[in-house]
Write an enzyme that holds these catalytic residues in place. Structure first.
Site, PDB file in Angstrom:
ATOM      1  N   TYR A 432      45.873 -30.430   6.172  1.00  0.00           N
ATOM      2  CA  TYR A 432      45.319 -29.075   6.145  1.00  0.00           C
ATOM      3  C   TYR A 432      43.837 -29.132   6.503  1.00  0.00           C
ATOM      4  CZ  TYR A 432      43.437 -30.422   1.572  1.00  0.00           C
ATOM      5  OH  TYR A 432      42.766 -31.064   0.561  1.00  0.00           O
ATOM      6  N   CYS A 433      43.316 -27.997   6.982  1.00  0.00           N
ATOM      7  CA  CYS A 433      41.876 -27.888   7.246  1.00  0.00           C
ATOM      8  C   CYS A 433      41.350 -26.684   6.475  1.00  0.00           C
ATOM      9  CB  CYS A 433      41.593 -27.802   8.742  1.00  0.00           C
ATOM     10  SG  CYS A 433      42.273 -26.353   9.547  1.00  0.00           S
ATOM     11  N   THR A 434      40.385 -25.968   7.012  1.00  0.00           N
ATOM     12  CA  THR A 434      39.728 -24.897   6.272  1.00  0.00           C
ATOM     13  C   THR A 434      40.698 -23.826   5.795  1.00  0.00           C
ATOM     14  OG1 THR A 434      37.794 -25.244   7.663  1.00  0.00           O
ATOM     15  CG2 THR A 434      37.827 -23.249   6.335  1.00  0.00           C
ATOM     16  N   ARG A 436      44.278 -23.616   7.332  1.00  0.00           N
ATOM     17  CA  ARG A 436      45.639 -23.739   7.841  1.00  0.00           C
ATOM     18  C   ARG A 436      46.302 -25.063   7.462  1.00  0.00           C
ATOM     19  NH1 ARG A 436      44.256 -24.416  14.318  1.00  0.00           N
ATOM     20  NH2 ARG A 436      42.041 -24.196  14.042  1.00  0.00           N
ATOM     21  N   VAL A 476      44.169 -22.781   1.003  1.00  0.00           N
ATOM     22  CA  VAL A 476      45.177 -23.628   1.649  1.00  0.00           C
ATOM     23  C   VAL A 476      45.357 -24.961   0.920  1.00  0.00           C
ATOM     24  CG1 VAL A 476      43.471 -24.588   3.250  1.00  0.00           C
ATOM     25  CG2 VAL A 476      45.889 -24.643   3.857  1.00  0.00           C
TER      26      VAL A 476
END
Length: 487
Positions: A432-434, A436, A476
């Site tokens: 995962y990133c910021t 998504r 997320v």
């Protein structure tokens, strides 16, 4: 290569996420200093806060080394971060000017000026990649009985120290010419002035779908090419009206422009879908305005109405061009939302930041008019219009109760998303990133987008090959943790 660069871009978000702490410390310190400028006690507190923030900004190379090492490691282990730390300490100590003078047997005054600035984020990224590669290869390695204490996760930091020593030798000869190239590139971009800022803003948005915008940002925001816009702005070491030009133009877009685009999408939604679309657009618009996190909103129309996204990218470039032309500057350490705007308002290099709000109002009107006009003219299938994003499918709102506690919500979201991905057994990798989730699936034909949308997420995107992204929002990480437990 695209997959690896996306992972690298995601890894950069770990150290970048620390920057809001620096913004808060420096911003509060400057505010106190301006309000009680004649108070010695307040001046001491202000200096303490500013120095604390500067300590973070001045250590970005180190943070990149540790963050990239953890982000690229196969199990996000702290041992990989330790290897990154070791890998950073070796070259930055060996390649200090006096160390270089000793290695080359020359006077310190004759050492290339590049070695006055060897501890850059660029070196941090390289060290992080090196440490993660060694960790992934040797973290399960078993040594002979006599050396068994150093087996497993204890081994990569040791091996990284030797590899970093070799890197130091290579860097001794590579860094001076590379430094000249990067410096020349930075000077060329700065020489383009407002046009360079506008081009950067345009390509920054275009790269969002691939996740490669982080790499582009590193050139302008950090010290990869000598621009170092964020650090110079917050530390007050740059030039008034110039430093901050690669940041300021984002404020009108993220605080006003994109929320206006959300309003346009809501306006054009079918009557029977306005309530659901309004809920989605309101949440995404508020996130953009307050925090500057734009992906939940951008991904809501990016792929189903790409013409709108091109308009968005062009307007972003225009905004940076205008702000740079008139030398209106403000800065951020995380993103161009209200929080960073307020914290940077009183900084030494902030120049007429109030004009960015005026510019924002103009761009808000532009976004609304252009989005509504384009949706009408070309009958674009934005959320709530047509079948491309069927807001009724599965009844998104009923699957996840908004009033449920986080303890109930995140596990339920994880179950729904995994079910829509074809089950836990269909997931090869999860990251995962910021905002998504990024998955590699064994069979993307098993993806049920309408089922995933029941988790009350803005969008689902098949990235090509086995790659699927699910846009969740700023929480997320908590969804990803629950999915990891289920997998």
């Amino acid at each position: 290569m695209m997959k690896y660069l996306q992972r690298l871009g995601r890894s950069l978000m770990l150290p970048i996420a620390v920057l809001p702490a620096a913004a808060l410390l420096i911003g509060l310190g400057r505010i106190l200093e301006n309000i009680w400028e004649n108070s010695a006690s307040i001046a001491s507190i202000s200096g303490f806060l500013v120095s604390s923030g500067d300590a973070i900004l001045g250590s970005m190379g180190l943070l990149f080394a540790v963050g990239v090492a953890i982000g690229l490691s196969i199990d996000k282990s702290g041992a990989a971060g330790l290897a990154g730390l070791v890998g950073w300490l070796v070259p930055t100590t060996i390649l200090k000017p006096d160390g270089v003078a000793n290695l080359l047997q020359i006077e310190v005054d004759s050492v290339n000026v590049a070695f006055n600035n060897v501890g850059t984020q660029f070196l941090g990224i390289i060290v992080g990649i090196l440490a993660a590669t060694i960790y992934n290869r040797f973290n399960n390695k078993k040594l002979p009985e006599a050396l068994s204490f150093f087996s497993g996760r204890r081994l990569p930091p040791i091996l990284t120290s030797f590899a970093a020593s070799l890197l130091s030798v290579v860097w001794l000869y590579v860094w001076p010419p590379l430094y000249d190239i990067l410096t020349s590139f930075g000077e060329w971009m700065v020489g383009l002035g407002a046009l360079g800022a506008g081009l950067y803003g345009f390509f920054n948005r275009l790269l969002i779908p691939t996740g490669l915008h982080h790499a582009l940002n590193s050139v302008f925001w950090f010290d990869l090419a000598g621009i170092d816009d964020i650090n110079k702005f917050w530390s007050g070491t740059g030039e008034l009206g110039v430093t901050g030009m690669y940041q300021a133009g984002f404020f009108p877009i993220m605080m006003v422009g994109l929320p206006a685009a959300a309003l346009a999408i809501y306006t054009m939604a079918d009557k029977n879908k306005k309530a659901k679309v309004g809920s989605l657009m309101l949440a995404a618009g508020v996130a953009s305005f307050v925090t500057g996190v734009t992906e939940p909103l951008e991904f809501a129309f990016m792929f189903i109405a790409p013409a709108l996204y091109v308009i968005h990218a062009l307007l972003t470039g225009l905004s940076l061009f205008i702000a740079a032309t008139f030398s209106w500057t403000a800065g951020f350490t995380f993103s161009a939302g209200l929080i960073d705007y307020v914290l940077s308002y009183t900084l030494e290099l902030a120049n007429k930041p109030y004009m960015l709000l005026v510019q924002g109002i103009v761009f808000g009107v532009l976004y609304y008019v252009l989005f509504v006009g384009a949706i009408k003219t070309f009958n674009l299938k934005t959320p709530g219009r047509g079948v491309e994003v069927d807001m009724d499918a599965g009844d998104i709102q009923s699957a996840i109760n908004k009033d449920s506690t986080d303890d109930d919500k995140y596990p339920e979201m994880a179950k729904i998303i995994l079910d829509g991905l074809g089950g836990a057994e269909n997931v090869d990798t999860l990251n995962y990133c910021t905002s998504r989730l990024r998955m590699e699936l064994k069979d993307t034909d098993k993806v049920d987008e309408n089922r995933i949308l029941q988790a009350n997420v803005p969008a689902v995107r098949k990235q090509g090959g086995p790659n699927v992204h699910v846009i969740v929002g700023t929480d997320v990480e908590f969804v990803a943790r629950e999915m990891e437990k289920l997998i």
